[in-house]
Design a protein around this motif. Structure first.
Motif, PDB file in Angstrom:
ATOM      1  N   LEU A  64       0.856  -1.183   0.000  1.00  0.00           N
ATOM      2  CA  LEU A  64       0.000   0.000   0.000  1.00  0.00           C
ATOM      3  C   LEU A  64       0.893   1.234   0.000  1.00  0.00           C
ATOM      4  O   LEU A  64       1.809   1.343   0.828  1.00  0.00           O
ATOM      5  N   PHE A 119       1.160   5.182   0.484  1.00  0.00           N
ATOM      6  CA  PHE A 119       0.468   6.309   1.115  1.00  0.00           C
ATOM      7  C   PHE A 119       1.187   7.621   0.829  1.00  0.00           C
ATOM      8  O   PHE A 119       2.400   7.663   0.627  1.00  0.00           O
ATOM      9  N   ILE A 140      -3.834  -0.779  10.554  1.00  0.00           N
ATOM     10  CA  ILE A 140      -2.435  -0.973  10.157  1.00  0.00           C
ATOM     11  C   ILE A 140      -1.873  -2.232  10.811  1.00  0.00           C
ATOM     12  O   ILE A 140      -1.151  -3.018  10.175  1.00  0.00           O
ATOM     13  N   ARG A 146       2.519  -4.817   3.040  1.00  0.00           N
ATOM     14  CA  ARG A 146       3.515  -3.800   3.367  1.00  0.00           C
ATOM     15  C   ARG A 146       3.010  -2.404   3.010  1.00  0.00           C
ATOM     16  O   ARG A 146       1.976  -2.254   2.362  1.00  0.00           O
ATOM     17  N   ARG A 147       3.765  -1.401   3.411  1.00  0.00           N
ATOM     18  CA  ARG A 147       3.381  -0.024   3.093  1.00  0.00           C
ATOM     19  C   ARG A 147       4.627   0.820   2.846  1.00  0.00           C
ATOM     20  O   ARG A 147       5.689   0.570   3.412  1.00  0.00           O
ATOM     21  N   GLU A 148       4.474   1.806   1.991  1.00  0.00           N
ATOM     22  CA  GLU A 148       5.520   2.771   1.689  1.00  0.00           C
ATOM     23  C   GLU A 148       4.908   4.162   1.667  1.00  0.00           C
ATOM     24  O   GLU A 148       3.693   4.316   1.460  1.00  0.00           O
TER      25      GLU A 148
END
Length: 342
Positions: free
Chosen positions: A55, A57, A189, A198-200
């Protein structure tokens, strides 16, 4: 393409004036290719994505960029929409006929700005006087710049200072929130982490131009306002590695999507990015970076309605919006969400 092709009728009562409480209690319409629509909730996101997906952001922070003041005896309003340098901003001005280059506008709290010039699009370059950082001046004199479809129905209040800010907000500079991320909470989250999703973070300082209607009759004649964005080199490297490993890049919001696409070459490689982008995505665009999009419901005939139509198909999105309206989804910045997976 004709702008009228992206029009639809929205009952006024479908426009959300406050966000869901808690934030992740919002509904979410899942649109997968040509499969049946799924009426889900934002809290279902960990089950709707796969381990290894990322994901992406936007960590921009909304500043209180709405100013009310006077030029002499005349009332004026200013909405800052793009920083030029430490003391100068481009601004849309209400009652602009009462402001000329060379005038000084007073916004209360000792905040004054010099109107340097009027730009071809009708906006002004405002230079703020004094030595205090402009951010401090805005905290003293400014209001949160709620979109006109909310601000026209109720007054801005202190609650909006929290409601119109995402949990990722870290870098001052936006005058509109990346609203898809308003739905995220620490609990959500945590659930996404447990599911291996995962997220960036990237940064795109969203400008007030995002609210401007498309006045042209044809998309070819519309000029996008530029916005400043940055993708750090290590973020780009991790995104490319995730794609190589079979993960999907899911943009959280059209702001993240537009910056990702601006930073990605025809070879599909995401690159470090720092600068302005005025990318305008309409049907026929070939996506290079993203594999999906989480986004709220957009205005008719808007550039963002054109963007989601480019991703999923115009007829498909118009049908999805009909479904959302008939099933009482809440629209626009404080409204419900959608998950678009081509």
């Amino acid at each position: 393409m004709k702008v009228d092709l992206f029009d639809f009728e929205l009952p006024p009562e479908r426009i959300a004036l406050r966000p869901a409480q808690p934030r992740d209690a919002a509904r979410m319409l899942v649109v997968r290719g040509n499969k049946p629509f799924e009426d889900r909730g934002v809290r279902d996101l960990p089950q709707l994505l796969r381990a290894g997906d990322v994901l992406v952001f936007n960590d921009t922070r909304v500043i209180p960029a709405q100013l009310e003041g006077r030029r002499g005896d005349a009332k004026i309003g200013a909405t800052l929409h793009k920083r030029i340098d430490l003391r100068r901003w481009q601004a849309f001005v209400r009652n602009a006929k009462r402001l000329r280059a060379g005038d000084v506008a007073e916004f209360g709290g000792g905040v004054t700005a010099f109107a340097e010039q009027r730009l071809p699009d009708g906006s002004f370059v405002l230079a703020f006087e004094g030595e205090e950082p402009v951010e401090l001046l805005l905290e003293r004199a400014g209001r949160m710049p709620l979109p006109p479809y909310i601000a026209g129905k109720r007054a801005t209040d202190e609650r909006d200072r929290q409601d119109y800010q995402t949990m990722f907000a870290a870098r001052d500079g936006a005058v509109a929130a990346p609203t898809a991320a308003l739905h995220f909470t620490p609990d959500l989250i945590e659930a996404l982490d447990a599911a291996g999703i995962r997220r960036e973070l990237l940064t795109l300082h969203v400008g007030a131009g995002t609210f401007l209607p498309v006045k042209a009759e044809d998309t070819d004649d519309h000029a996008m306002h530029s916005e400043w964005g940055r993708i750090e080199p290590e973020v780009a490297a991790r995104l490319n590695a995730a794609k190589m490993a079979g993960g999907r890049l899911i943009a959280v919001g059209t702001t993240s999507l537009r910056l990702l696409e601006s930073a990605t070459g025809m070879d599909g490689v995401v690159r470090e990015f720092s600068g302005d982008t005025d990318i305008f995505i309409t049907p026929g665009y070939r996506f290079r970076a993203v594999d999906g999009l989480m986004t709220n419901f957009h205005l008719p005939k808007s550039t963002l309605m054109m963007l989601v139509s480019a991703l999923m198909g115009r007829e498909r999105m118009l049908t999805a919006y009909e479904h959302a309206i008939s099933n009482d989804y809440r629209f626009y910045s404080y409204g419900d969400s959608s998950l678009l997976l081509p």
